[in-house]
Design an enzyme around this catalytic site. Structure first.
Site, PDB file in Angstrom:
ATOM      1  N   TYR A 144      -1.868   0.477  10.617  1.00  0.00           N
ATOM      2  CA  TYR A 144      -1.792   0.011   9.228  1.00  0.00           C
ATOM      3  C   TYR A 144      -0.443   0.381   8.624  1.00  0.00           C
ATOM      4  O   TYR A 144       0.167  -0.424   7.914  1.00  0.00           O
ATOM      5  CB  TYR A 144      -2.943   0.616   8.429  1.00  0.00           C
ATOM      6  CG  TYR A 144      -3.118   0.022   7.056  1.00  0.00           C
ATOM      7  CD1 TYR A 144      -3.236  -1.358   6.872  1.00  0.00           C
ATOM      8  CD2 TYR A 144      -3.193   0.839   5.924  1.00  0.00           C
ATOM      9  CE1 TYR A 144      -3.412  -1.896   5.604  1.00  0.00           C
ATOM     10  CE2 TYR A 144      -3.366   0.307   4.657  1.00  0.00           C
ATOM     11  CZ  TYR A 144      -3.478  -1.062   4.502  1.00  0.00           C
ATOM     12  OH  TYR A 144      -3.649  -1.588   3.244  1.00  0.00           O
ATOM     13  N   SER A 168       0.856  -1.182   0.000  1.00  0.00           N
ATOM     14  CA  SER A 168       0.000   0.000   0.000  1.00  0.00           C
ATOM     15  C   SER A 168       0.894   1.235   0.000  1.00  0.00           C
ATOM     16  O   SER A 168       2.065   1.156   0.387  1.00  0.00           O
ATOM     17  CB  SER A 168      -0.877   0.014   1.257  1.00  0.00           C
ATOM     18  OG  SER A 168      -1.531   1.258   1.435  1.00  0.00           O
TER      19      SER A 168
END
Length: 264
Positions: free
Chosen positions: A162, A149
Site C-alpha cells: 500500500y 493517504s
C-alpha cells in the site's frame, strides 16, 4: 440586514452548476463525496463498478450513476465519451477510488495483492486523469483531486504494498501539478489518516471481520467518510486560484501514522 443569498451557505448557487466526476462512489469516501457535492449543487457523475449501489445513490441524491471499471481502458473511454457528450466539459475530476489488500511484510508479499493495489491506486487514477485532462484544460479552470493517504508519506510494517502504491500516486500527483499549471488546471492531493469506513479494513484483511475491527479498536473518534468528503468538496469548491496542494487529514487521536491513542 441579511443577504439571503449568502446566508444559505455552500448549497446556494446563483451560477450554472458545475460538473464533477467522482470515482469510488459506491462506498466509503467516494460515496460520501458524491453525496456532499450533490448537496452543494454540483452535477455529479458517480463512478464505480457496483451498479446496484450507484443506482441507490442516484435515487437518493440525483447523482448520475455510471458503472465503470477504472482499470479498464475501454470502460474509461466510454465514460469520457458519455460525459463530454452530455455536458460538453467537466469542472473537476475527483479520483477517490483506491484501496489496500493484505498486511503482509515485504518478505511475504503476495504478487496478486501488490498488482491489484497498483492497478487501482496508480494506473486507474492515471487512466482517468489522462482521459479527462484535455477537457479540464479546455475548461480553463479545471481541477483534479487525488485521494492518497498518509501511507504516501511514511512507510510502516505490513504496509509495503500500500505504501508503494500510494507513494507512487503521490509522486504522480506532484508531477501532474507541475505539468498542468500552465494550463490553469488545479491539482489537489488529500491524504487521510485513520478513517473508519465500511469496507477499507475489511477488504485489506481479506474479509476477516475481527481483524478489521481491531484497526479501530479503542480509538474514540476516528475520521468518518463524511469528514474526508467535506474536505474534498471544500477543496474543489474554493475559488479556482486557491489551491490546497496537499492536505493531510488525521483524527486528533492519531498524532502520527505510528502513534494512535487507544482507550482500554
Amino acid at each position: 440586514m441579511t443577504d439571503d443569498s449568502t446566508a444559505a451557505g455552500p448549497t446556494a448557487r446563483t451560477h450554472p452548476p458545475k460538473t464533477a466526476i467522482v470515482t469510488g462512489a459506491s462506498t466509503g469516501i467516494g460515496e460520501a463525496t458524491a453525496r456532499e457535492l450533490s448537496r452543494r449543487g454540483w452535477i455529479v457523475y458517480a463512478v464505480a463498478r457496483r451498479a446496484d449501489r450507484l443506482e441507490d445513490l442516484s435515487k437518493e441524491t440525483g447523482a448520475i450513476a455510471v458503472p465503470c471499471d477504472i482499470t479498464s481502458e475501454a470502460d474509461v473511454s466510454t465514460l469520457r465519451d458519455r460525459v463530454l457528450h452530455e455536458q460538453g466539459t467537466i469542472d473537476a475530476l475527483l479520483n477517490i477510488s483506491g484501496g489496500a489488500r493484505g498486511a503482509d511484510w515485504v518478505a511475504n508479499a503476495k504478487d496478486a495483492d501488490w498488482d491489484w493495489m497498483y492497478q487501482v491506486n496508480v494506473l486507474g487514477t492515471m487512466r482517468m486523469t489522462r482521459a479527462f485532462v484535455p477537457a479540464l484544460r479546455e475548461n480553463g479552470e479545471g481541477t483534479v483531486l487525488n485521494l492518497t493517504s498518509i501511507a504516501a508519506q511514511r512507510g510502516y510494517e505490513g504496509g509495503g504494498g500500500y505504501n508503494a502504491a500510494k507513494f507512487a500516486e503521490h509522486g504522480f500527483t506532484e508531477a501532474l501539478r507541475l505539468e498542468e499549471a500552465e494550463h490553469n488546471v488545479r491539482v489537489v492531493e488529500i491524504a487521510p489518516g485513520l478513517v473508519h469506513t465500511p469496507e477499507f479494513s475489511l477488504m485489506r484483511m481479506g474479509g476477516d471481520v475481527e481483524a478489521a475491527q481491531k484497526v479501530y479498536a479503542g480509538v474514540e473518534r476516528p475520521l468518518t467518510s463524511e469528514d474526508v468528503a467535506e474536505v474534498c468538496a471544500f477543496a474543489v469548491d474554493l475559488p479556482h486560484h486557491v489551491n490546497l496542494d496537499l492536505v493531510t487529514v488525521k483524527p486528533v487521536a492519531q498524532a502520527a501514522p505510528h502513534k494512535v491513542l487507544r482507550k482500554q
